[in-house]
Design a protein around this motif. Structure first.
Motif, PDB file in Angstrom:
ATOM      1  N   THR A   1       0.814  -1.222   0.000  1.00  0.00           N
ATOM      2  CA  THR A   1       0.000   0.000   0.000  1.00  0.00           C
ATOM      3  C   THR A   1       0.845   1.268   0.000  1.00  0.00           C
ATOM      4  O   THR A   1       0.302   2.361  -0.073  1.00  0.00           O
ATOM      5  CB  THR A   1      -0.946   0.038   1.221  1.00  0.00           C
ATOM      6  OG1 THR A   1      -0.169   0.176   2.420  1.00  0.00           O
ATOM      7  CG2 THR A   1      -1.814  -1.207   1.292  1.00  0.00           C
ATOM      8  N   VAL A   2       2.168   1.127   0.082  1.00  0.00           N
ATOM      9  CA  VAL A   2       3.055   2.296   0.071  1.00  0.00           C
ATOM     10  C   VAL A   2       2.938   2.989  -1.288  1.00  0.00           C
ATOM     11  O   VAL A   2       3.018   2.339  -2.328  1.00  0.00           O
ATOM     12  CB  VAL A   2       4.516   1.885   0.359  1.00  0.00           C
ATOM     13  CG1 VAL A   2       5.474   3.046   0.118  1.00  0.00           C
ATOM     14  CG2 VAL A   2       4.650   1.370   1.780  1.00  0.00           C
ATOM     15  N   ASP A   3       2.747   4.291  -1.268  1.00  0.00           N
ATOM     16  CA  ASP A   3       2.575   5.066  -2.498  1.00  0.00           C
ATOM     17  C   ASP A   3       3.927   5.340  -3.147  1.00  0.00           C
ATOM     18  O   ASP A   3       4.584   6.322  -2.844  1.00  0.00           O
ATOM     19  CB  ASP A   3       1.861   6.384  -2.186  1.00  0.00           C
ATOM     20  CG  ASP A   3       1.589   7.211  -3.429  1.00  0.00           C
ATOM     21  OD1 ASP A   3       1.773   6.703  -4.553  1.00  0.00           O
ATOM     22  OD2 ASP A   3       1.188   8.380  -3.273  1.00  0.00           O
ATOM     23  N   ARG A   4       4.343   4.439  -4.024  1.00  0.00           N
ATOM     24  CA  ARG A   4       5.631   4.597  -4.685  1.00  0.00           C
ATOM     25  C   ARG A   4       5.660   5.816  -5.591  1.00  0.00           C
ATOM     26  O   ARG A   4       6.716   6.362  -5.875  1.00  0.00           O
ATOM     27  CB  ARG A   4       5.976   3.346  -5.473  1.00  0.00           C
ATOM     28  CG  ARG A   4       6.314   2.171  -4.566  1.00  0.00           C
ATOM     29  CD  ARG A   4       6.234   0.848  -5.330  1.00  0.00           C
ATOM     30  NE  ARG A   4       6.263  -0.298  -4.464  1.00  0.00           N
ATOM     31  CZ  ARG A   4       5.217  -0.772  -3.805  1.00  0.00           C
ATOM     32  NH1 ARG A   4       4.048  -0.190  -3.911  1.00  0.00           N
ATOM     33  NH2 ARG A   4       5.323  -1.826  -3.035  1.00  0.00           N
ATOM     34  N   GLY A   5       4.512   6.258  -6.044  1.00  0.00           N
ATOM     35  CA  GLY A   5       4.436   7.440  -6.895  1.00  0.00           C
ATOM     36  C   GLY A   5       4.801   8.717  -6.152  1.00  0.00           C
ATOM     37  O   GLY A   5       5.146   9.725  -6.770  1.00  0.00           O
ATOM     38  N   ALA A   6       4.749   8.688  -4.825  1.00  0.00           N
ATOM     39  CA  ALA A   6       5.096   9.866  -4.025  1.00  0.00           C
ATOM     40  C   ALA A   6       6.600  10.024  -3.875  1.00  0.00           C
ATOM     41  O   ALA A   6       7.064  11.019  -3.332  1.00  0.00           O
ATOM     42  CB  ALA A   6       4.442   9.762  -2.640  1.00  0.00           C
ATOM     43  N   VAL A   7       7.352   9.039  -4.359  1.00  0.00           N
ATOM     44  CA  VAL A   7       8.805   9.059  -4.203  1.00  0.00           C
ATOM     45  C   VAL A   7       9.452   9.401  -5.538  1.00  0.00           C
ATOM     46  O   VAL A   7       9.215   8.719  -6.535  1.00  0.00           O
ATOM     47  CB  VAL A   7       9.307   7.680  -3.697  1.00  0.00           C
ATOM     48  CG1 VAL A   7      10.815   7.665  -3.580  1.00  0.00           C
ATOM     49  CG2 VAL A   7       8.654   7.346  -2.373  1.00  0.00           C
ATOM     50  N   PRO A   8      10.260  10.455  -5.575  1.00  0.00           N
ATOM     51  CA  PRO A   8      10.929  10.809  -6.827  1.00  0.00           C
ATOM     52  C   PRO A   8      11.861   9.688  -7.291  1.00  0.00           C
ATOM     53  O   PRO A   8      12.337   8.889  -6.478  1.00  0.00           O
ATOM     54  CB  PRO A   8      11.746  12.056  -6.469  1.00  0.00           C
ATOM     55  CG  PRO A   8      11.317  12.480  -5.118  1.00  0.00           C
ATOM     56  CD  PRO A   8      10.596  11.344  -4.488  1.00  0.00           C
ATOM     57  N   ALA A   9      12.125   9.659  -8.560  1.00  0.00           N
ATOM     58  CA  ALA A   9      12.948   8.596  -9.156  1.00  0.00           C
ATOM     59  C   ALA A   9      14.288   8.448  -8.448  1.00  0.00           C
ATOM     60  O   ALA A   9      14.776   7.343  -8.270  1.00  0.00           O
ATOM     61  CB  ALA A   9      13.151   8.866 -10.645  1.00  0.00           C
ATOM     62  N   ARG A  10      14.867   9.547  -8.003  1.00  0.00           N
ATOM     63  CA  ARG A  10      16.191   9.472  -7.364  1.00  0.00           C
ATOM     64  C   ARG A  10      16.156   8.727  -6.030  1.00  0.00           C
ATOM     65  O   ARG A  10      17.195   8.317  -5.531  1.00  0.00           O
ATOM     66  CB  ARG A  10      16.785  10.869  -7.199  1.00  0.00           C
ATOM     67  CG  ARG A  10      16.061  11.745  -6.214  1.00  0.00           C
ATOM     68  CD  ARG A  10      16.701  13.132  -6.154  1.00  0.00           C
ATOM     69  NE  ARG A  10      16.056  13.953  -5.166  1.00  0.00           N
ATOM     70  CZ  ARG A  10      14.976  14.679  -5.371  1.00  0.00           C
ATOM     71  NH1 ARG A  10      14.410  14.694  -6.576  1.00  0.00           N
ATOM     72  NH2 ARG A  10      14.456  15.397  -4.411  1.00  0.00           N
ATOM     73  N   HIS A  11      14.976   8.546  -5.442  1.00  0.00           N
ATOM     74  CA  HIS A  11      14.848   7.831  -4.176  1.00  0.00           C
ATOM     75  C   HIS A  11      14.258   6.425  -4.340  1.00  0.00           C
ATOM     76  O   HIS A  11      14.120   5.700  -3.373  1.00  0.00           O
ATOM     77  CB  HIS A  11      13.978   8.617  -3.192  1.00  0.00           C
ATOM     78  CG  HIS A  11      14.594   9.901  -2.756  1.00  0.00           C
ATOM     79  ND1 HIS A  11      15.729   9.966  -1.985  1.00  0.00           N
ATOM     80  CD2 HIS A  11      14.241  11.181  -3.008  1.00  0.00           C
ATOM     81  CE1 HIS A  11      16.034  11.234  -1.770  1.00  0.00           C
ATOM     82  NE2 HIS A  11      15.152  11.986  -2.388  1.00  0.00           N
ATOM     83  N   ARG A  12      13.924   6.060  -5.560  1.00  0.00           N
ATOM     84  CA  ARG A  12      13.277   4.754  -5.770  1.00  0.00           C
ATOM     85  C   ARG A  12      14.224   3.604  -5.463  1.00  0.00           C
ATOM     86  O   ARG A  12      13.802   2.544  -5.038  1.00  0.00           O
ATOM     87  CB  ARG A  12      12.724   4.665  -7.178  1.00  0.00           C
ATOM     88  CG  ARG A  12      11.556   5.625  -7.337  1.00  0.00           C
ATOM     89  CD  ARG A  12      10.441   5.097  -8.178  1.00  0.00           C
ATOM     90  NE  ARG A  12       9.379   6.087  -8.196  1.00  0.00           N
ATOM     91  CZ  ARG A  12       9.128   6.894  -9.209  1.00  0.00           C
ATOM     92  NH1 ARG A  12       9.843   6.798 -10.307  1.00  0.00           N
ATOM     93  NH2 ARG A  12       8.156   7.775  -9.135  1.00  0.00           N
ATOM     94  N   GLY A  13      15.518   3.807  -5.670  1.00  0.00           N
ATOM     95  CA  GLY A  13      16.492   2.775  -5.336  1.00  0.00           C
ATOM     96  C   GLY A  13      16.429   2.431  -3.852  1.00  0.00           C
ATOM     97  O   GLY A  13      16.592   1.277  -3.459  1.00  0.00           O
ATOM     98  N   GLN A  14      16.179   3.446  -3.049  1.00  0.00           N
ATOM     99  CA  GLN A  14      16.035   3.247  -1.608  1.00  0.00           C
ATOM    100  C   GLN A  14      14.843   2.326  -1.318  1.00  0.00           C
ATOM    101  O   GLN A  14      14.946   1.399  -0.510  1.00  0.00           O
ATOM    102  CB  GLN A  14      15.795   4.611  -0.955  1.00  0.00           C
ATOM    103  CG  GLN A  14      16.513   4.834   0.325  1.00  0.00           C
ATOM    104  CD  GLN A  14      16.305   6.259   0.824  1.00  0.00           C
ATOM    105  OE1 GLN A  14      15.895   7.155   0.095  1.00  0.00           O
ATOM    106  NE2 GLN A  14      16.606   6.462   2.074  1.00  0.00           N
ATOM    107  N   LEU A  15      13.729   2.577  -1.992  1.00  0.00           N
ATOM    108  CA  LEU A  15      12.549   1.719  -1.804  1.00  0.00           C
ATOM    109  C   LEU A  15      12.817   0.303  -2.281  1.00  0.00           C
ATOM    110  O   LEU A  15      12.365  -0.657  -1.662  1.00  0.00           O
ATOM    111  CB  LEU A  15      11.336   2.285  -2.553  1.00  0.00           C
ATOM    112  CG  LEU A  15      10.528   3.354  -1.856  1.00  0.00           C
ATOM    113  CD1 LEU A  15       9.329   3.744  -2.711  1.00  0.00           C
ATOM    114  CD2 LEU A  15      10.085   2.941  -0.479  1.00  0.00           C
ATOM    115  N   GLU A  16      13.565   0.168  -3.364  1.00  0.00           N
ATOM    116  CA  GLU A  16      13.896  -1.166  -3.879  1.00  0.00           C
ATOM    117  C   GLU A  16      14.748  -1.947  -2.877  1.00  0.00           C
ATOM    118  O   GLU A  16      14.526  -3.139  -2.661  1.00  0.00           O
ATOM    119  CB  GLU A  16      14.609  -1.058  -5.228  1.00  0.00           C
ATOM    120  CG  GLU A  16      13.703  -0.599  -6.344  1.00  0.00           C
ATOM    121  CD  GLU A  16      14.449  -0.295  -7.628  1.00  0.00           C
ATOM    122  OE1 GLU A  16      15.666  -0.589  -7.720  1.00  0.00           O
ATOM    123  OE2 GLU A  16      13.813   0.252  -8.545  1.00  0.00           O
TER     124      GLU A  16
END
Length: 86
Positions: free
Chosen positions: A52-67
């Motif tokens: 349910t985490v809104d990945r769209g709220a995270v800019p591309a430069r921080h997506r690696g962190q979510l991964e």
């Protein structure tokens, strides 16, 4: 007029960065709870929460962190599945 527009743009950027930080912190908290679980069923509930985490709220430069957070979460779930295996 330009100064006002620049200030407004900076405010929106800071707000977006705050949302991204909040989303990453939420994902980290979910991962931490999943990794603290002692059963696969418990960790599966946290995986559902992570979905349910809104990945769209995270800019591309921080997506690696979510991964990385997602990989860690899956690693914890795997460990629990192996522990439950006969």
């Amino acid at each position: 007029m330009v100064r006002g527009a620049t200030a407004a743009l900076l405010g929106v950027s800071l707000l977006a960065a705050g949302c991204a930080d909040q989303t990453v912190r939420r994902a980290e908290a979910i991962r931490d709870r999943a990794c603290a679980c002692t059963t696969a069923a418990c960790a599966e509930e946290e995986v559902a929460a992570f979905a349910t985490v809104d990945r769209g709220a995270v800019p591309a430069r921080h997506r690696g962190q979510l991964e990385r957070i997602a990989r860690d979460l899956v690693g914890c779930l795997e460990r629990l599945y192996r522990a439950d295996a006969p």
